[in-house]
Design an enzyme around this catalytic site. Structure first.
Site, PDB file in Angstrom:
ATOM      1  N   THR A  10       0.811  -1.225   0.000  1.00 55.56           N
ATOM      2  CA  THR A  10       0.000   0.000   0.000  1.00 55.56           C
ATOM      3  C   THR A  10       0.846   1.277   0.000  1.00 55.56           C
ATOM      4  O   THR A  10       0.324   2.373  -0.119  1.00 55.56           O
ATOM      5  CB  THR A  10      -0.931   0.028   1.243  1.00 55.56           C
ATOM      6  OG1 THR A  10      -0.109  -0.118   2.411  1.00 55.56           O
ATOM      7  CG2 THR A  10      -1.936  -1.097   1.196  1.00 55.56           C
ATOM      8  N   GLY A  11       2.174   1.134   0.123  1.00 57.23           N
ATOM      9  CA  GLY A  11       3.048   2.308   0.124  1.00 57.23           C
ATOM     10  C   GLY A  11       3.319   2.819  -1.294  1.00 57.23           C
ATOM     11  O   GLY A  11       2.858   2.236  -2.281  1.00 57.23           O
ATOM     12  N   ARG A  38      -2.198  -1.998   9.973  1.00 56.39           N
ATOM     13  CA  ARG A  38      -2.990  -0.785   9.719  1.00 56.39           C
ATOM     14  C   ARG A  38      -3.689  -0.829   8.350  1.00 56.39           C
ATOM     15  O   ARG A  38      -4.796  -0.335   8.186  1.00 56.39           O
ATOM     16  CB  ARG A  38      -2.050   0.433   9.801  1.00 56.39           C
ATOM     17  CG  ARG A  38      -2.701   1.766   9.954  1.00 56.39           C
ATOM     18  CD  ARG A  38      -1.682   2.798  10.477  1.00 56.39           C
ATOM     19  NE  ARG A  38      -0.349   2.594   9.902  1.00 56.39           N
ATOM     20  CZ  ARG A  38       0.122   3.224   8.845  1.00 56.39           C
ATOM     21  NH1 ARG A  38      -0.600   4.126   8.224  1.00 56.39           N
ATOM     22  NH2 ARG A  38       1.344   2.978   8.399  1.00 56.39           N
ATOM     23  N   SER A  39      -3.020  -1.421   7.358  1.00 59.03           N
ATOM     24  CA  SER A  39      -3.582  -1.435   6.003  1.00 59.03           C
ATOM     25  C   SER A  39      -4.299  -2.737   5.678  1.00 59.03           C
ATOM     26  O   SER A  39      -4.930  -2.852   4.623  1.00 59.03           O
ATOM     27  CB  SER A  39      -2.463  -1.232   4.971  1.00 59.03           C
ATOM     28  OG  SER A  39      -1.817  -0.015   5.199  1.00 59.03           O
ATOM     29  N   ARG A  97      22.168  -4.749   1.249  1.00 59.58           N
ATOM     30  CA  ARG A  97      22.838  -4.301   0.013  1.00 59.58           C
ATOM     31  C   ARG A  97      24.327  -4.590  -0.017  1.00 59.58           C
ATOM     32  O   ARG A  97      24.879  -4.883  -1.071  1.00 59.58           O
ATOM     33  CB  ARG A  97      22.615  -2.790  -0.198  1.00 59.58           C
ATOM     34  CG  ARG A  97      21.222  -2.456  -0.667  1.00 59.58           C
ATOM     35  CD  ARG A  97      21.087  -0.958  -0.881  1.00 59.58           C
ATOM     36  NE  ARG A  97      19.689  -0.581  -1.025  1.00 59.58           N
ATOM     37  CZ  ARG A  97      19.194   0.593  -0.635  1.00 59.58           C
ATOM     38  NH1 ARG A  97      19.987   1.501  -0.064  1.00 59.58           N
ATOM     39  NH2 ARG A  97      17.927   0.862  -0.815  1.00 59.58           N
ATOM     40  N   CYS A 126      18.029   4.772  -4.505  1.00 57.62           N
ATOM     41  CA  CYS A 126      17.528   5.459  -5.704  1.00 57.62           C
ATOM     42  C   CYS A 126      18.587   6.327  -6.385  1.00 57.62           C
ATOM     43  O   CYS A 126      18.743   6.286  -7.613  1.00 57.62           O
ATOM     44  CB  CYS A 126      16.296   6.287  -5.355  1.00 57.62           C
ATOM     45  SG  CYS A 126      16.460   7.274  -3.860  1.00 57.62           S
ATOM     46  N   LYS A 210      26.138   5.490   0.865  1.00 62.54           N
ATOM     47  CA  LYS A 210      25.418   4.509   0.039  1.00 62.54           C
ATOM     48  C   LYS A 210      25.828   4.650  -1.422  1.00 62.54           C
ATOM     49  O   LYS A 210      26.106   3.664  -2.104  1.00 62.54           O
ATOM     50  CB  LYS A 210      23.900   4.716   0.156  1.00 62.54           C
ATOM     51  CG  LYS A 210      23.280   4.193   1.445  1.00 62.54           C
ATOM     52  CD  LYS A 210      21.791   4.558   1.511  1.00 62.54           C
ATOM     53  CE  LYS A 210      21.171   4.104   2.824  1.00 62.54           C
ATOM     54  NZ  LYS A 210      19.787   4.587   2.992  1.00 62.54           N
ATOM     55  N   HIS A 239      14.849  12.742  -8.900  1.00 66.70           N
ATOM     56  CA  HIS A 239      16.143  13.170  -8.387  1.00 66.70           C
ATOM     57  C   HIS A 239      17.014  13.622  -9.567  1.00 66.70           C
ATOM     58  O   HIS A 239      16.983  13.019 -10.639  1.00 66.70           O
ATOM     59  CB  HIS A 239      16.863  12.014  -7.681  1.00 66.70           C
ATOM     60  CG  HIS A 239      16.297  11.655  -6.341  1.00 66.70           C
ATOM     61  ND1 HIS A 239      15.223  12.297  -5.758  1.00 66.70           N
ATOM     62  CD2 HIS A 239      16.676  10.695  -5.455  1.00 66.70           C
ATOM     63  CE1 HIS A 239      14.966  11.748  -4.568  1.00 66.70           C
ATOM     64  NE2 HIS A 239      15.828  10.778  -4.365  1.00 66.70           N
TER      65      HIS A 239
HETATM   66  O1  3JN Z   1      15.995  10.376   0.746  1.00 64.04           O
HETATM   67  C1  3JN Z   1      15.965   9.903  -0.410  1.00 64.04           C
HETATM   68  O2  3JN Z   1      15.804  10.629  -1.396  1.00 64.04           O
HETATM   69  C2  3JN Z   1      16.187   8.461  -0.612  1.00 64.04           C
HETATM   70  C3  3JN Z   1      15.921   7.685   0.622  1.00 64.04           C
HETATM   71  C4  3JN Z   1      16.203   6.392   0.712  1.00 64.04           C
HETATM   72  C5  3JN Z   1      16.009   5.634   1.938  1.00 64.04           C
HETATM   73  C6  3JN Z   1      15.279   6.187   3.000  1.00 64.04           C
HETATM   74  C7  3JN Z   1      15.116   5.487   4.175  1.00 64.04           C
HETATM   75  C8  3JN Z   1      15.671   4.239   4.342  1.00 64.04           C
HETATM   76  C9  3JN Z   1      16.533   4.334   2.059  1.00 64.04           C
HETATM   77  C10 3JN Z   1      17.256   3.704   0.920  1.00 64.04           C
HETATM   78  O3  3JN Z   1      16.589   3.175   0.025  1.00 64.04           O
HETATM   79  O4  3JN Z   1      18.485   3.703   0.890  1.00 64.04           O
HETATM   80  C11 3JN Z   1      16.389   3.666   3.293  1.00 64.04           C
HETATM   81  C12 3JN Z   1      17.037   2.326   3.524  1.00 64.04           C
HETATM   82  O5  3JN Z   1      16.533   1.332   3.002  1.00 64.04           O
HETATM   83  O6  3JN Z   1      18.030   2.324   4.220  1.00 64.04           O
END
Ligand code: 3JN
Length: 331
Positions: A10-11, A38-39, A97, A126, A210, A239
């Site tokens: 649902t996100g 919740r969903s 990852r 992302c 990351k 982005h």
């Molecule tokens: O802030 C953004 O534009 C990207 C955010 C990514 C994000 C936010 C919270 C947790 C991640 C990610 O995909 O790296 C995570 C996470 O999975 O650690």
């Protein structure tokens, strides 16, 4: 046809995965939609099917072949159960990852890594995905020595709360009211915030680390030098990234442009004469990465600059996840 589960259905990313499954005619026998309590109970219509959302539990994965995790931190809790049930997990979170037993895949770069998974495959961050798609053709053509990237990240990267915060601040500003903040550390309307996620080693943020670590893993190139500055900007979606690349071989900029124009998943929009370059306003809801402002870096022997924009919820998350699932089908 596989039985597929979506955790976090649902996100924002889960919903986008459903759209992309339909658009790409992804073959699915049973589609199980999972979310938090919740969903649970919500009915979601998908391709003529009415599917009731169930609460995710450790028993949710019986008979599931592919489980897509789009529910943030839920993956550390439930991915091991999904794997135990025999499903292959594709996880959007950062949890696995950098695990050496887990492939980290951008299908335009390293699809072959899908072959050695041990039950979990990770989807990169992302900003990392958007950069990797743009770097791949350059790496193949010229070899990459060093990358300097600055990002301009939309508020939707911080979820629905990020979108609502920008919108409410702009409305309050227009009415002359006081601006309230909760999601971001400072006012984001009419501002830039050069800090995404928490500060870590060397005063780099987690988002910056990351981009550095994930990119090296995707390219299997620990020698690729990468430095990043990640910035939140008052844009709703997509982005953008300013990328400076020092290459190993000499740059013929026309050849670079032609190579990028042919690259999978890339659209070149680059014509100074017609004021053509990618902008986040026009790249949303698209799966491709858009590249413009391609030019030689005149300050070094072998270098170039480019401006890269992509929808971080589509290619930066949902589309890349579905493409990884397609690699599993091919196998
Ligand atoms: O802030 C953004 O534009 C990207 C955010 C990514 C994000 C936010 C919270 C947790 C991640 C990610 O995909 O790296 C995570 C996470 O999975 O650690």
């Amino acid at each position: 046809m596989p039985n597929v589960a979506i955790v976090g259905a649902t996100g924002a990313v889960g919903q986008e995965i459903l759209n992309i499954f339909a658009e790409r005619n992804f073959p699915i026998d049973e589609l199980r939609l999972l979310a938090t309590k919740r969903s649970a109970g919500r009915i979601i219509e998908w391709q003529g099917r009415e599917i009731e959302v169930q609460e995710t539990t450790h028993d949710s994965f019986k008979g599931i072949d592919i489980a897509l995790f789009a529910g943030g931190s839920s993956s550390t809790e439930y991915a091991p159960s999904a794997v135990k049930s025999g499903a292959v997990v594709i996880d959007n979170s950062s949890a696995y990852r950098l695990d050496p037993d887990v492939p980290l895949i951008v299908p335009e770069v390293n699809p072959e890594d899908a072959k050695w998974h041990k039950g979990i495959i990770s989807n990169p961050n992302c900003s990392t995905i958007i950069m990797a798609v743009a770097l791949k053709p350059i790496q193949d053509l010229l070899g990459i020595k060093r990358v300097v990237v600055s990002t301009y990240q939309a508020v939707s990267g911080a979820g629905v709360a990020g979108i609502e915060e920008l919108e409410s601040q702009v409305r309050a500003w227009a009415k002359g009211e006081e601006l309230e903040k909760e999601t971001f550390p400072y006012q984001i309307a009419f501002n830039l915030i050069p800090r995404i996620d928490v500060f870590e080693e060397g005063d780099y943020t987690k988002e910056e680390w990351k981009m550095v670590r994930e990119t090296k893993k995707i390219f299997h190139d620990e020698k690729m030098a990468i430095t990043a500055t990640t910035v939140r900007v008052p844009v709703f979606r997509s982005h953008s990234e300013s990328i400076n690349i020092e290459t190993i071989r000499n740059v013929d900029i026309e050849e670079v442009k032609a190579t990028l124009a042919k690259a999978p998943g890339v659209i070149v929009e680059d014509n100074p004469a017609t004021d053509t370059y990618p902008m986040p306003l026009f790249t949303s809801d698209k799966d491709e990465i858009f590249i413009g402002r391609i030019r030689k870096d005149l300050s070094i022997e072998n270098g170039l600059n480019m401006w890269v924009v992509g929808d971080q919820i589509r290619k930066g998350a949902a589309t890349n996840t579905v493409q990884i699932a397609e690699l599993l089908l091919d196998k």
